[in-house]
Design an enzyme around this catalytic site. Sequence first.
Site, PDB file in Angstrom:
ATOM      1  N   ASN A 145       0.870  -1.180   0.000  1.00 55.49           N
ATOM      2  CA  ASN A 145       0.000   0.000   0.000  1.00 55.49           C
ATOM      3  C   ASN A 145       0.904   1.226   0.000  1.00 55.49           C
ATOM      4  OD1 ASN A 145      -1.856   2.029   0.475  1.00 55.49           O
ATOM      5  ND2 ASN A 145      -2.216   1.464   2.619  1.00 55.49           N
ATOM      6  N   LYS A 183       0.117   4.271  -0.303  1.00 57.03           N
ATOM      7  CA  LYS A 183      -0.551   5.463   0.250  1.00 57.03           C
ATOM      8  C   LYS A 183      -0.337   6.653  -0.692  1.00 57.03           C
ATOM      9  CE  LYS A 183       0.260   3.506   4.769  1.00 57.03           C
ATOM     10  NZ  LYS A 183       0.101   3.641   6.185  1.00 57.03           N
ATOM     11  N   HIS A 201      -9.437   1.145   4.855  1.00 64.36           N
ATOM     12  CA  HIS A 201      -8.162   1.292   5.566  1.00 64.36           C
ATOM     13  C   HIS A 201      -8.380   2.208   6.765  1.00 64.36           C
ATOM     14  CE1 HIS A 201      -4.030   2.478   6.411  1.00 64.36           C
ATOM     15  NE2 HIS A 201      -3.669   1.365   5.784  1.00 64.36           N
ATOM     16  N   GLU A 244      -6.811   4.625   7.827  1.00 62.90           N
ATOM     17  CA  GLU A 244      -6.640   6.058   7.518  1.00 62.90           C
ATOM     18  C   GLU A 244      -7.899   6.613   6.855  1.00 62.90           C
ATOM     19  OE1 GLU A 244      -2.917   5.586   5.460  1.00 62.90           O
ATOM     20  OE2 GLU A 244      -1.985   5.032   7.359  1.00 62.90           O
ATOM     21  N   GLU A 281      -5.341  -5.078  10.766  1.00 64.57           N
ATOM     22  CA  GLU A 281      -4.345  -4.032  10.958  1.00 64.57           C
ATOM     23  C   GLU A 281      -4.619  -3.304  12.272  1.00 64.57           C
ATOM     24  OE1 GLU A 281      -2.407  -2.872   7.008  1.00 64.57           O
ATOM     25  OE2 GLU A 281      -4.130  -1.564   7.290  1.00 64.57           O
ATOM     26  N   GLY A 317       2.408   2.294  10.755  1.00 65.74           N
ATOM     27  CA  GLY A 317       3.320   3.418  10.579  1.00 65.74           C
ATOM     28  C   GLY A 317       3.992   3.858  11.872  1.00 65.74           C
ATOM     29  N   SER A 361       3.500  -2.165  10.373  1.00 72.21           N
ATOM     30  CA  SER A 361       4.960  -2.156  10.512  1.00 72.21           C
ATOM     31  C   SER A 361       5.608  -3.502  10.164  1.00 72.21           C
ATOM     32  CB  SER A 361       5.364  -1.691  11.917  1.00 72.21           C
ATOM     33  OG  SER A 361       4.879  -0.372  12.145  1.00 72.21           O
TER      34      SER A 361
END
Length: 255
Positions: free
Chosen positions: A11, A13, A98, A100, A170, A176, A216
């Site tokens: 991904n 992003k 996701h 985010e 996730e 991140g 991560s």
Amino acid sequence: MIPRKKIIAGNWKMNKTQAEARILVADLIQEIGRFDDAEIVLCPPFTALAAVSELLNSVTNIRLGAQNMHEAASGAYTGEISAGMLRELYVRYVIIGHSERRQYFHEDNATINRKTKAALAAELRPIVCIGETLPEREADTWKKVLETQLHEGLAGFTDKEIADIIFAYEPVWAIGTGKTASPAQAEEAHQFIRKTLANRFSSAAAEKVRIQYGGSVKPENAKELLSKPDIDGALVGGASLDARGFTAIIKNACL
Ligand code: PEP
């Protein structure tokens, strides 16, 4: 039982211009263009999809995914992209929900439900993301959170549809941040997700479903995570932006 083929998705992003994407993909083609021990998916930003699609055209083993889509087929949705537009570029996977998107763009489980339905109807394979936040992990409510995300996100789905979805567990606290769920923590969550799916749908469908871990993932931790029986792959963010790192994750975890 048919073994589940591992699936590793990158991904990107909001990173990589078209020109940068071409360089990264050319390197990846050199390294893993013919790799067949796992399904490999690249999810560049929308603006780089056409360029990456063209490069992957001659390489069958790396597939193309998008990071999001709108649930409607067309219409007055300024700034949005439909499944049909993705299909035209030979996109075959799409990340849905996701964390985010949930956090910054207020996507809720009902939206994710509609997008997942629309993706399947367009024959795109959805990679549906679920996961708890740090306070939810610390309060030990993570099972309830995952259950609600699955229950609401999959309302009205059939057994057949479920088996075609790829899930990505996730934990938001691991995305991140450099913090990874331990292999035991991740496996416990994956087993819980599979059990929840088996209870709501059939055990045959739940056994077929592939569940990726994301948060991560790096070359150093990929092997141990992916050696767990219910971890069927990885959704990789930061480490997928570098050809050597992404290649090392794939080779360490799948060879
Ligand atoms: C992600 O974007 O889905 C992700 C897991 O990011 P990272 O690997 O950078 O934690």
